[in-house]
Design a protein around this motif. Sequence first.
Motif, PDB file in Angstrom:
ATOM      1  N   ALA A  26       0.841  -1.203   0.000  1.00 50.96           N
ATOM      2  CA  ALA A  26       0.000   0.000   0.000  1.00 50.96           C
ATOM      3  C   ALA A  26       0.873   1.249   0.000  1.00 50.96           C
ATOM      4  N   PHE A  27       0.496   2.200  -0.831  1.00 50.64           N
ATOM      5  CA  PHE A  27       1.152   3.499  -0.915  1.00 50.64           C
ATOM      6  C   PHE A  27       0.190   4.564  -0.399  1.00 50.64           C
ATOM      7  N   LEU A  28       0.680   5.434   0.453  1.00 47.20           N
ATOM      8  CA  LEU A  28      -0.051   6.631   0.844  1.00 47.20           C
ATOM      9  C   LEU A  28       0.576   7.811   0.122  1.00 47.20           C
ATOM     10  N   ILE A  29      -0.248   8.497  -0.652  1.00 50.08           N
ATOM     11  CA  ILE A  29       0.183   9.582  -1.538  1.00 50.08           C
ATOM     12  C   ILE A  29      -0.392  10.896  -1.024  1.00 50.08           C
ATOM     13  N   GLY A  30       0.412  11.951  -1.042  1.00 53.00           N
ATOM     14  CA  GLY A  30      -0.028  13.251  -0.561  1.00 53.00           C
ATOM     15  C   GLY A  30      -1.311  13.729  -1.215  1.00 53.00           C
ATOM     16  N   CYS A  31      -2.105  14.492  -0.469  1.00 52.82           N
ATOM     17  CA  CYS A  31      -3.432  14.946  -0.902  1.00 52.82           C
ATOM     18  C   CYS A  31      -3.545  16.453  -0.736  1.00 52.82           C
ATOM     19  N   SER A  32      -4.146  17.101  -1.721  1.00 55.15           N
ATOM     20  CA  SER A  32      -4.284  18.554  -1.674  1.00 55.15           C
ATOM     21  C   SER A  32      -5.257  19.034  -0.609  1.00 55.15           C
ATOM     22  N   PHE A  33      -6.071  18.138  -0.030  1.00 53.10           N
ATOM     23  CA  PHE A  33      -6.907  18.559   1.096  1.00 53.10           C
ATOM     24  C   PHE A  33      -6.046  19.106   2.237  1.00 53.10           C
ATOM     25  N   THR A  34      -4.785  18.669   2.291  1.00 53.46           N
ATOM     26  CA  THR A  34      -3.889  19.070   3.371  1.00 53.46           C
ATOM     27  C   THR A  34      -3.700  20.579   3.428  1.00 53.46           C
ATOM     28  N   PHE A  35      -3.695  21.257   2.280  1.00 46.76           N
ATOM     29  CA  PHE A  35      -3.467  22.707   2.321  1.00 46.76           C
ATOM     30  C   PHE A  35      -4.760  23.522   2.312  1.00 46.76           C
ATOM     31  N   GLU A  36      -5.912  22.855   2.329  1.00 47.26           N
ATOM     32  CA  GLU A  36      -7.165  23.608   2.252  1.00 47.26           C
ATOM     33  C   GLU A  36      -7.433  24.422   3.515  1.00 47.26           C
ATOM     34  N   ARG A  50       3.961  26.158  -0.462  1.00 45.20           N
ATOM     35  CA  ARG A  50       4.676  25.821   0.772  1.00 45.20           C
ATOM     36  C   ARG A  50       4.372  24.399   1.233  1.00 45.20           C
ATOM     37  N   TYR A  51       3.592  23.661   0.438  1.00 48.17           N
ATOM     38  CA  TYR A  51       3.263  22.267   0.753  1.00 48.17           C
ATOM     39  C   TYR A  51       3.695  21.354  -0.404  1.00 48.17           C
ATOM     40  N   PRO A  52       4.981  21.320  -0.730  1.00 45.53           N
ATOM     41  CA  PRO A  52       5.415  20.551  -1.898  1.00 45.53           C
ATOM     42  C   PRO A  52       5.172  19.048  -1.768  1.00 45.53           C
ATOM     43  N   SER A  53       5.084  18.523  -0.543  1.00 43.47           N
ATOM     44  CA  SER A  53       4.865  17.086  -0.359  1.00 43.47           C
ATOM     45  C   SER A  53       3.418  16.674  -0.536  1.00 43.47           C
ATOM     46  N   VAL A  54       2.536  17.648  -0.728  1.00 43.31           N
ATOM     47  CA  VAL A  54       1.121  17.351  -0.947  1.00 43.31           C
ATOM     48  C   VAL A  54       0.629  18.123  -2.178  1.00 43.31           C
ATOM     49  N   HIS A  55       1.413  18.031  -3.238  1.00 47.78           N
ATOM     50  CA  HIS A  55       1.147  18.569  -4.583  1.00 47.78           C
ATOM     51  C   HIS A  55       1.644  19.994  -4.800  1.00 47.78           C
ATOM     52  N   GLY A  56       1.754  20.804  -3.739  1.00 46.24           N
ATOM     53  CA  GLY A  56       2.358  22.113  -3.891  1.00 46.24           C
ATOM     54  C   GLY A  56       1.552  23.072  -4.748  1.00 46.24           C
ATOM     55  N   PRO A  96     -10.593  29.196 -12.856  1.00 46.41           N
ATOM     56  CA  PRO A  96     -10.329  27.820 -12.437  1.00 46.41           C
ATOM     57  C   PRO A  96      -8.820  27.600 -12.251  1.00 46.41           C
ATOM     58  N   VAL A  97      -8.467  27.047 -11.101  1.00 47.70           N
ATOM     59  CA  VAL A  97      -7.068  26.785 -10.777  1.00 47.70           C
ATOM     60  C   VAL A  97      -6.932  25.281 -10.543  1.00 47.70           C
ATOM     61  N   PHE A  98      -5.903  24.691 -11.138  1.00 48.18           N
ATOM     62  CA  PHE A  98      -5.765  23.234 -11.175  1.00 48.18           C
ATOM     63  C   PHE A  98      -4.498  22.791 -10.453  1.00 48.18           C
ATOM     64  N   TRP A  99      -4.670  21.803  -9.581  1.00 41.05           N
ATOM     65  CA  TRP A  99      -3.541  21.201  -8.872  1.00 41.05           C
ATOM     66  C   TRP A  99      -3.380  19.750  -9.305  1.00 41.05           C
ATOM     67  N   ALA A 100      -2.142  19.267  -9.359  1.00 43.32           N
ATOM     68  CA  ALA A 100      -1.906  17.839  -9.580  1.00 43.32           C
ATOM     69  C   ALA A 100      -2.636  17.051  -8.503  1.00 43.32           C
ATOM     70  N   CYS A 101      -3.136  15.876  -8.872  1.00 39.91           N
ATOM     71  CA  CYS A 101      -4.039  15.125  -7.994  1.00 39.91           C
ATOM     72  C   CYS A 101      -3.533  13.704  -7.777  1.00 39.91           C
ATOM     73  N   GLY A 102      -3.693  13.231  -6.541  1.00 41.88           N
ATOM     74  CA  GLY A 102      -3.259  11.894  -6.176  1.00 41.88           C
ATOM     75  C   GLY A 102      -4.145  10.774  -6.690  1.00 41.88           C
ATOM     76  N   VAL A 103      -5.160  11.095  -7.472  1.00 33.90           N
ATOM     77  CA  VAL A 103      -5.912  10.061  -8.180  1.00 33.90           C
ATOM     78  C   VAL A 103      -5.147   9.617  -9.431  1.00 33.90           C
ATOM     79  N   THR A 104      -4.081  10.326  -9.775  1.00 37.51           N
ATOM     80  CA  THR A 104      -3.268   9.968 -10.945  1.00 37.51           C
ATOM     81  C   THR A 104      -2.838   8.500 -10.935  1.00 37.51           C
ATOM     82  N   PRO A 105      -2.397   7.920  -9.800  1.00 42.64           N
ATOM     83  CA  PRO A 105      -2.050   6.494  -9.834  1.00 42.64           C
ATOM     84  C   PRO A 105      -3.226   5.594 -10.205  1.00 42.64           C
ATOM     85  N   GLN A 106      -4.448   5.986  -9.838  1.00 41.30           N
ATOM     86  CA  GLN A 106      -5.597   5.167 -10.236  1.00 41.30           C
ATOM     87  C   GLN A 106      -5.857   5.288 -11.734  1.00 41.30           C
ATOM     88  N   ALA A 107      -5.623   6.465 -12.308  1.00 42.08           N
ATOM     89  CA  ALA A 107      -5.712   6.601 -13.763  1.00 42.08           C
ATOM     90  C   ALA A 107      -4.648   5.736 -14.437  1.00 42.08           C
TER      91      ALA A 107
END
Length: 263
Positions: free
Chosen positions: A113-123, A182-188, A221-232
């Motif tokens: 199992a991999f835990l991947i950073g999530c942009s919810f962290t900076f919300e 300032r949150y590069p580990s969760v998509h930045g 509209p502002v777009f951030w890289a998303c941790g659903v990418t591995p599922q794609a």
Amino acid sequence: MSGPIDPGALSPDQARALFRTGLRVPTAGWCAGWTQANLIAVPREQAYDLLLFAQRNPKPCPVLDVTEPGAVSASLFSGDLRTDLPGYVVYERGEPVAEVTDATPWWREDLVAFLIGCSFTFEDALREAGVPVRHIEQGVNVPMYRTNLPCRRAGDFGGPLVVSMRPIRAAQVADAVRITSRYPSVHGAPVHIGDPEELGIADLGAPDFGDPVEVRIDEIPVFWACGVTPQAAVMASRPKLAIGHAPGHMAITDVRDTRYLVP
């Protein structure tokens, strides 16, 4: 737990206990101050390729933790990875075959199992700075879209970049960039600002994952890289088995958001 539940005030343990009973809900706004993570689990024989895929695509796939084969908890997540998320998607040869609140029947001893950073962290940081987060305001899941940008391939894994979108007032875009960088580990910082067609997104009202949100006339509209990418990548690359979180239904970890904040 008596009385109305304030999701933002819950501890990770309290939230995970609710999810363990079968509560299915997007986790944006839950457990304020605690880091949320994407989950993707694959058989050991594909784990190195997935780790390499993440290393080659760090913006959408920032790895926070990786388990030993068969482990059901992680150093950042003391709960049970099979039951303590609010929703899972099970894939067989890249096809979603089940959406469940308990992944135990599909979990195998060889899964990593991999835990991947999530942009919810900076919300929370955005909201504290006065930058509204529309999907939380509307009580829906964040909208996510496949793009026309290919990720860098690694062994068995390749596929498109997936992005999440938040509408931001033009006057606040610079603040959103500054805060999230300032949150590069969760998509930045965002990967794109403005015209969605430049990412191959034809209709913001029809996200590939999650729910559409209102984009007002004074917003961009502002777009951030998303941790659903591995599922794609799983859907494109078709491994025999993979288990991921239901998009927007995250693993709530035992780590504070401030761990991933850089000066």
